[in-house]
Design an enzyme around this catalytic site. Structure first.
Site, PDB file in Angstrom:
ATOM      1  N   ASN A 155      -9.441  43.146 -27.826  1.00 38.02           N
ATOM      2  CA  ASN A 155      -8.806  44.450 -28.056  1.00 38.02           C
ATOM      3  C   ASN A 155      -8.139  44.971 -26.789  1.00 38.02           C
ATOM      4  O   ASN A 155      -8.547  44.637 -25.670  1.00 38.02           O
ATOM      5  CB  ASN A 155      -9.843  45.494 -28.503  1.00 38.02           C
ATOM      6  N   ASP A 193     -11.205  43.799 -15.151  1.00 38.92           N
ATOM      7  CA  ASP A 193     -12.152  44.671 -15.838  1.00 38.92           C
ATOM      8  C   ASP A 193     -13.433  44.841 -15.039  1.00 38.92           C
ATOM      9  O   ASP A 193     -14.021  45.927 -15.006  1.00 38.92           O
ATOM     10  CB  ASP A 193     -12.455  44.125 -17.234  1.00 38.92           C
ATOM     11  N   ARG A 194     -13.878  43.768 -14.357  1.00 38.44           N
ATOM     12  CA  ARG A 194     -15.094  43.848 -13.552  1.00 38.44           C
ATOM     13  C   ARG A 194     -14.885  44.765 -12.343  1.00 38.44           C
ATOM     14  O   ARG A 194     -15.774  45.546 -11.981  1.00 38.44           O
ATOM     15  CB  ARG A 194     -15.513  42.450 -13.104  1.00 38.44           C
ATOM     16  N   ASP A 228      -6.815  49.123 -21.019  1.00 41.82           N
ATOM     17  CA  ASP A 228      -7.661  47.997 -20.631  1.00 41.82           C
ATOM     18  C   ASP A 228      -7.441  46.877 -21.642  1.00 41.82           C
ATOM     19  O   ASP A 228      -7.897  46.972 -22.781  1.00 41.82           O
ATOM     20  CB  ASP A 228      -9.129  48.418 -20.589  1.00 41.82           C
ATOM     21  N   THR A 253     -15.808  40.369 -25.014  1.00 41.31           N
ATOM     22  CA  THR A 253     -15.674  39.017 -25.571  1.00 41.31           C
ATOM     23  C   THR A 253     -16.587  38.066 -24.799  1.00 41.31           C
ATOM     24  O   THR A 253     -17.269  37.225 -25.377  1.00 41.31           O
ATOM     25  CB  THR A 253     -14.213  38.555 -25.483  1.00 41.31           C
ATOM     26  N   ASN A 271      -9.597  40.283 -24.218  1.00 42.11           N
ATOM     27  CA  ASN A 271      -9.252  39.134 -25.052  1.00 42.11           C
ATOM     28  C   ASN A 271      -9.202  39.480 -26.535  1.00 42.11           C
ATOM     29  O   ASN A 271      -8.465  38.850 -27.294  1.00 42.11           O
ATOM     30  CB  ASN A 271     -10.267  38.010 -24.819  1.00 42.11           C
ATOM     31  N   GLY A 297     -12.235  39.293 -12.254  1.00 41.00           N
ATOM     32  CA  GLY A 297     -11.524  39.903 -13.368  1.00 41.00           C
ATOM     33  C   GLY A 297     -11.255  41.376 -13.126  1.00 41.00           C
ATOM     34  O   GLY A 297     -12.105  42.095 -12.589  1.00 41.00           O
TER      35      GLY A 297
END
EC number: 2.7.1.33
Length: 259
Positions: free
Chosen positions: A11, A109-110, A6, A132, A9, A107
């Site tokens: 890590n 990740d979402r 994953d 972030t 921004n 996004g």
């Protein structure tokens, strides 16, 4: 074994699953200037430290909100693992029905968090990811991704206060004992932490109202991300912290697309 990455921004979080069990979780810094070889050396060192043989990795999946590192990450996977990674994006099966005006702009990740939470909890959800940026996502019981809210992350807020106010110092993000504080550092900590708790509870309460107005049961609220536990301790709306939600979501999506 399956390697999941994953890329955020700040890590890149790596996880290794053996069957359905997460056996390794670690982080490296996100840096657009790093080459595929530099990322490869870092990842192989982590594998060595955790006594994982790279040849045991049978598949790889990546989600990223940082487009300018993707060439290096994908090339690293092909070169050091001899595998073609699954990349979360348009055309990838998720099992989630995205109701965004333009689904391409959600996004990765979402989406991954929504997939994991829907798979795990099987109920209406509000998902909060303290990264972030802090994201709030609404998902129905049947897996419709309704949308959500994006806020500056806690660290961004703290850094902005330090950078824009000449006499204010950089602070550690911890919760002070009181909200009426008698020194500058504690006052800043109280403002950031308690202010953020209030922000979270207000946004979640309004999202719950809107979902219930649309016919939903009261949603379950799950939080993830590095600072989730700090906020959840005093939040009145967060029901559970799941620190590995994104990695679990990546594993679910990989299984849906491994053919």
């Amino acid at each position: 074994m399956i390697l999941v990455l994953d890329a955020g921004n700040t890590n890149i979080v790596l996880g290794i699953f053996k069957n359905d069990k997460l056996i390794v979780e670690c982080r490296i810094g996100t840096d657009a200037k790093r080459t595929a070889d530099e990322y490869g050396i870092q990842v192989l060192k982590l594998f060595s430290y955790n006594k994982i043989n790279p040849s045991d990795i049978q598949g790889v999946i990546i989600s990223s909100v940082v487009p300018n590192i993707m060439y290096s990450i994908e090339h690293m996977i092909r070169k050091y693992f001899n595998l073609k990674p699954v990349v979360v994006g348009p055309g990838v099966k998720t099992g989630i029905n995205i109701k965004y005006d333009n689904p391409k702009f959600v996004g990765a990740d979402r989406v991954v968090n929504a997939v994991a939470a829907h798979e795990i909890y099987k109920k209406p959800l509000v998902i909060i990811d303290f990264g972030t940026a802090t994201t709030f996502c609404a998902v129905t019981k049947k897996g419709d991704y309704l949308g959500g809210t994006i806020c500056p992350g806690i660290k961004i807020s703290a850094d902005a206060l330090f950078e824009k106010a000449a006499k204010l110092p950089r602070i550690e993000l911890v919760k002070p004992k009181h909200i009426i504080c008698r020194n500058t550092v504690s006052s800043m900590q109280a403002g950031i932490v308690f202010g953020y708790i209030g922000q979270v509870d207000y946004i979640v309460s309004k999202m719950k109202e809107e979902m219930i107005e649309q016919g939903s049961e009261e949603p379950f609220v799950v939080a993830t991300g590095g600072l989730a536990k700090l906020i959840a301790k005093d939040s009145k709306t967060i029901d559970e912290v799941n620190p590995f939600l994104t990695l679990k979501g990546l594993k679910v999506i990989y299984e849906k697309n491994k053919e």
